[in-house]
Design a protein around this motif. Sequence first.
Motif, PDB file in Angstrom:
ATOM      1  N   MET A   1       0.855  -1.025  -0.030  1.00  0.00           N
ATOM      2  CA  MET A   1      -0.104  -0.062  -0.229  1.00  0.00           C
ATOM      3  C   MET A   1       0.803   1.300   0.111  1.00  0.00           C
ATOM      4  SD  MET A   1      -3.188  -1.347   0.197  1.00  0.00           S
ATOM      5  CE  MET A   1      -4.252  -0.198   1.065  1.00  0.00           C
ATOM      6  N   VAL A   2       0.536   2.305  -0.883  1.00  0.00           N
ATOM      7  CA  VAL A   2       1.306   3.703  -0.864  1.00  0.00           C
ATOM      8  C   VAL A   2       0.269   4.558  -0.546  1.00  0.00           C
ATOM      9  CG1 VAL A   2       3.100   2.697  -2.679  1.00  0.00           C
ATOM     10  CG2 VAL A   2       0.886   3.882  -3.326  1.00  0.00           C
ATOM     11  N   LEU A   3       0.809   5.676   0.074  1.00  0.00           N
ATOM     12  CA  LEU A   3      -0.165   6.918   0.123  1.00  0.00           C
ATOM     13  C   LEU A   3      -0.044   7.962  -0.869  1.00  0.00           C
ATOM     14  CD1 LEU A   3      -1.943   7.760   2.814  1.00  0.00           C
ATOM     15  CD2 LEU A   3      -0.079   9.269   3.609  1.00  0.00           C
ATOM     16  N   ASP A   4      -1.228   8.198  -1.305  1.00  0.00           N
ATOM     17  CA  ASP A   4      -1.316   8.905  -2.340  1.00  0.00           C
ATOM     18  C   ASP A   4      -1.343  10.609  -1.664  1.00  0.00           C
ATOM     19  OD1 ASP A   4      -2.424  11.102  -4.078  1.00  0.00           O
ATOM     20  OD2 ASP A   4      -3.387   9.533  -5.361  1.00  0.00           O
ATOM     21  N   PRO A   5      -0.502  11.352  -2.249  1.00  0.00           N
ATOM     22  CA  PRO A   5      -0.425  12.822  -1.430  1.00  0.00           C
ATOM     23  C   PRO A   5      -1.680  13.554  -1.568  1.00  0.00           C
ATOM     24  CG  PRO A   5       0.973  12.717  -3.455  1.00  0.00           C
ATOM     25  CD  PRO A   5       0.661  11.186  -3.155  1.00  0.00           C
ATOM     26  N   ASP A   6      -2.537  13.181  -2.735  1.00  0.00           N
ATOM     27  CA  ASP A   6      -3.949  13.980  -2.711  1.00  0.00           C
ATOM     28  C   ASP A   6      -4.872  13.450  -2.207  1.00  0.00           C
ATOM     29  OD1 ASP A   6      -2.673  14.670  -5.964  1.00  0.00           O
ATOM     30  OD2 ASP A   6      -2.441  15.969  -4.128  1.00  0.00           O
ATOM     31  N   HIS A   7      -4.821  12.360  -1.412  1.00  0.00           N
ATOM     32  CA  HIS A   7      -5.628  11.601  -0.695  1.00  0.00           C
ATOM     33  C   HIS A   7      -5.477  11.373   0.491  1.00  0.00           C
ATOM     34  CE1 HIS A   7      -6.894  11.609  -5.034  1.00  0.00           C
ATOM     35  NE2 HIS A   7      -8.025  11.312  -4.617  1.00  0.00           N
ATOM     36  N   THR A   8      -6.353  11.015   1.592  1.00  0.00           N
ATOM     37  CA  THR A   8      -6.016  10.737   2.899  1.00  0.00           C
ATOM     38  C   THR A   8      -6.150   8.984   3.127  1.00  0.00           C
ATOM     39  OG1 THR A   8      -8.447  10.841   3.537  1.00  0.00           O
ATOM     40  CG2 THR A   8      -6.802  12.694   3.964  1.00  0.00           C
ATOM     41  N   GLU A   9      -6.674   8.246   2.112  1.00  0.00           N
ATOM     42  CA  GLU A   9      -6.744   6.843   2.312  1.00  0.00           C
ATOM     43  C   GLU A   9      -5.655   6.208   1.445  1.00  0.00           C
ATOM     44  OE1 GLU A   9     -10.514   5.553   1.075  1.00  0.00           O
ATOM     45  OE2 GLU A   9     -11.834   6.642   2.536  1.00  0.00           O
ATOM     46  N   PRO A  10      -5.271   5.094   1.806  1.00  0.00           N
ATOM     47  CA  PRO A  10      -4.238   4.692   1.023  1.00  0.00           C
ATOM     48  C   PRO A  10      -4.746   3.976  -0.329  1.00  0.00           C
ATOM     49  CG  PRO A  10      -4.994   3.032   2.696  1.00  0.00           C
ATOM     50  CD  PRO A  10      -5.709   4.463   2.940  1.00  0.00           C
ATOM     51  N   GLU A  11      -3.755   3.877  -1.252  1.00  0.00           N
ATOM     52  CA  GLU A  11      -4.143   3.471  -2.685  1.00  0.00           C
ATOM     53  C   GLU A  11      -3.424   2.169  -2.706  1.00  0.00           C
ATOM     54  OE1 GLU A  11      -2.059   4.605  -6.951  1.00  0.00           O
ATOM     55  OE2 GLU A  11      -1.971   5.827  -5.215  1.00  0.00           O
ATOM     56  N   ARG A  12      -4.265   1.076  -3.272  1.00  0.00           N
ATOM     57  CA  ARG A  12      -3.594  -0.309  -3.600  1.00  0.00           C
ATOM     58  C   ARG A  12      -2.814  -0.336  -4.806  1.00  0.00           C
ATOM     59  NH1 ARG A  12      -4.618  -4.981  -1.945  1.00  0.00           N
ATOM     60  NH2 ARG A  12      -6.588  -4.327  -0.709  1.00  0.00           N
ATOM     61  N   GLN A  13      -1.391  -0.676  -4.697  1.00  0.00           N
ATOM     62  CA  GLN A  13      -0.749  -0.603  -5.761  1.00  0.00           C
ATOM     63  C   GLN A  13      -0.843  -1.740  -6.774  1.00  0.00           C
ATOM     64  OE1 GLN A  13       2.171   1.537  -6.429  1.00  0.00           O
ATOM     65  NE2 GLN A  13       2.027   0.684  -8.398  1.00  0.00           N
ATOM     66  N   ILE A  14      -1.168  -1.384  -8.052  1.00  0.00           N
ATOM     67  CA  ILE A  14      -1.373  -2.572  -8.934  1.00  0.00           C
ATOM     68  C   ILE A  14      -0.090  -3.171  -9.336  1.00  0.00           C
ATOM     69  CG2 ILE A  14      -2.128  -3.137 -11.456  1.00  0.00           C
ATOM     70  CD1 ILE A  14      -4.064  -0.785 -11.202  1.00  0.00           C
ATOM     71  N   GLY A  15       0.198  -4.544  -9.146  1.00  0.00           N
ATOM     72  CA  GLY A  15       1.170  -5.351  -9.312  1.00  0.00           C
ATOM     73  C   GLY A  15       1.450  -5.990 -10.767  1.00  0.00           C
ATOM     74  N   PRO A  16       2.425  -6.470 -10.950  1.00  0.00           N
ATOM     75  CA  PRO A  16       2.607  -7.307 -12.282  1.00  0.00           C
ATOM     76  C   PRO A  16       1.741  -8.400 -12.571  1.00  0.00           C
ATOM     77  CG  PRO A  16       4.576  -6.972 -11.543  1.00  0.00           C
ATOM     78  CD  PRO A  16       3.659  -6.396 -10.257  1.00  0.00           C
ATOM     79  N   ARG A  17       1.237  -8.321 -13.898  1.00  0.00           N
ATOM     80  CA  ARG A  17      -0.086  -9.455 -14.063  1.00  0.00           C
ATOM     81  C   ARG A  17       0.200  -9.746 -15.779  1.00  0.00           C
ATOM     82  NH1 ARG A  17      -6.587  -8.797 -12.922  1.00  0.00           N
ATOM     83  NH2 ARG A  17      -7.178 -10.805 -13.759  1.00  0.00           N
ATOM     84  N   ARG A  18       0.039 -11.229 -15.830  1.00  0.00           N
ATOM     85  CA  ARG A  18      -0.145 -11.631 -16.980  1.00  0.00           C
ATOM     86  C   ARG A  18      -1.682 -11.520 -17.591  1.00  0.00           C
ATOM     87  NH1 ARG A  18       2.291 -14.747 -21.157  1.00  0.00           N
ATOM     88  NH2 ARG A  18       4.175 -14.747 -19.647  1.00  0.00           N
ATOM     89  N   TYR A  19      -2.088 -10.470 -18.139  1.00  0.00           N
ATOM     90  CA  TYR A  19      -3.537 -10.107 -18.623  1.00  0.00           C
ATOM     91  C   TYR A  19      -3.965 -11.141 -19.782  1.00  0.00           C
ATOM     92  CZ  TYR A  19      -3.359  -6.047 -15.668  1.00  0.00           C
ATOM     93  OH  TYR A  19      -3.344  -5.407 -14.726  1.00  0.00           O
ATOM     94  N   SER A  20      -3.090 -11.750 -20.665  1.00  0.00           N
ATOM     95  CA  SER A  20      -3.412 -12.434 -21.791  1.00  0.00           C
ATOM     96  C   SER A  20      -2.151 -13.102 -22.427  1.00  0.00           C
ATOM     97  CB  SER A  20      -4.363 -11.993 -22.691  1.00  0.00           C
ATOM     98  OG  SER A  20      -3.657 -11.169 -23.545  1.00  0.00           O
ATOM     99  N   GLU A  21      -2.213 -14.125 -23.037  1.00  0.00           N
ATOM    100  CA  GLU A  21      -0.970 -14.872 -23.624  1.00  0.00           C
ATOM    101  C   GLU A  21      -0.507 -13.721 -24.652  1.00  0.00           C
ATOM    102  OE1 GLU A  21       1.896 -17.512 -24.321  1.00  0.00           O
ATOM    103  OE2 GLU A  21       0.164 -17.632 -22.780  1.00  0.00           O
ATOM    104  N   ARG A  22      -1.189 -13.183 -25.307  1.00  0.00           N
ATOM    105  CA  ARG A  22      -0.817 -11.955 -26.200  1.00  0.00           C
ATOM    106  C   ARG A  22      -0.140 -10.748 -25.798  1.00  0.00           C
ATOM    107  NH1 ARG A  22      -1.835 -11.615 -31.866  1.00  0.00           N
ATOM    108  NH2 ARG A  22      -1.335  -9.564 -32.491  1.00  0.00           N
ATOM    109  N   LEU A  23      -0.875 -10.173 -24.588  1.00  0.00           N
ATOM    110  CA  LEU A  23      -0.359  -9.087 -24.228  1.00  0.00           C
ATOM    111  C   LEU A  23       0.904  -9.201 -23.148  1.00  0.00           C
ATOM    112  CD1 LEU A  23      -3.398  -7.084 -23.213  1.00  0.00           C
ATOM    113  CD2 LEU A  23      -2.073  -6.831 -25.216  1.00  0.00           C
ATOM    114  N   GLY A  24       1.028 -10.535 -22.561  1.00  0.00           N
ATOM    115  CA  GLY A  24       2.034 -10.631 -21.800  1.00  0.00           C
ATOM    116  C   GLY A  24       1.923 -10.285 -20.144  1.00  0.00           C
ATOM    117  N   VAL A  25       2.828 -10.118 -19.562  1.00  0.00           N
ATOM    118  CA  VAL A  25       2.932  -9.638 -18.084  1.00  0.00           C
ATOM    119  C   VAL A  25       2.991  -7.950 -18.415  1.00  0.00           C
ATOM    120  CG1 VAL A  25       4.157  -9.204 -15.860  1.00  0.00           C
ATOM    121  CG2 VAL A  25       3.906 -11.606 -17.093  1.00  0.00           C
TER     122      VAL A  25
END
Length: 341
Positions: A1-25
């Motif tokens: 979790m990281v803190l967005d300077p413009d918001h008081t609530e923590p922001e969830r970091q989007i991690g690496p992901r294989r979205y499809s065979e064609r797009l890869g990670v």
Amino acid sequence: MVLDPDHTEPERQIGPRRYSERLGVIDGAQLQAVADEFGLGRVLAAEPAPQGLFGQIIFLTTTDGEYAMRGNPHGHGHLTKERRVAQLIHERSSLAAPWPYLISEDTELFGWTYAVMPRLPGANGSEFWDAADDTQQVAIAATCGEALARLHETTSPFFGPYDFERDAFTALDDYPGWVVQRLEQCRTTCREVDALRAEDESLIDSVIEEGVEALAEPFEPVLVHHDFRPGNLNLRQTNHRFVATGVFDLFEAYLGDGEEDLVRMLRTVRTDEQRRAFLDAYTAHRPLRPGASRRLALYALADWLIIWGCGQRHHVWFEDDDTLRGTAGPIIDAARRAGSA
């Protein structure tokens, strides 16, 4: 979790992901770079589109709204053509298309160009179709017929294909010749993989001979989607009614006879009632012309040759003892009956 300077609530970091065979990670920083390039705000979530043959679409949720990113295209012309088609629909049709369609020329980020567009409201039509009972499928078929008529509000003074070098559609002067030429190209593709028997060749010859004269019947050219079916529409359900909220997957489009767009939907429907609902809704706005039964038979054959050739080349969809005549015959007959009705 990281803190967005413009918001008081923590922001969830989007991690690496294989979205499809064609797009890869793909990781969150890359998606944020896309959002930054087009001024889309902060990326909150990213999900692969649940439908789609090639796995090229990621749905992005940002602080500014909902978007779709198409990546790793079939050549850069894939994106420029879809952009041109989406623009025509946006400007001339009451049916929505993804617009604005923004293309990035940058290949450093992913290794390929990509496009971003607003996500159409509603959900994929194939999800509704697959979950529907018989009565609901009749209603969806009618909605598709009305949506196709709205798409064909995109008229043109000429017919012809898209020219990738000019990023524009090119006018031709012999419509019957163009249709037969495209069909013969598909026949050649089938011959290359030894997918046609003598009786199949005879069927093709007879349908062409029967239908070519009907191709000369005058018509007003429209934008032909060429893969029109529930899976390339978004729908929204209100009580027992379905409404089309947009059309996508525009790469196969060209300017031609709108009746050609009927054949894939006629292959999708399962009952005569669904077929009538689709045709009645369409023809209430755009009546079929004289000779429709012969044209639709030819269009259905040409379309099935694409499916047949691809299936035979990649050894999918068909059994070893299947033949073109055996598989195409019922499809051609159904299209012929639809044109007669």
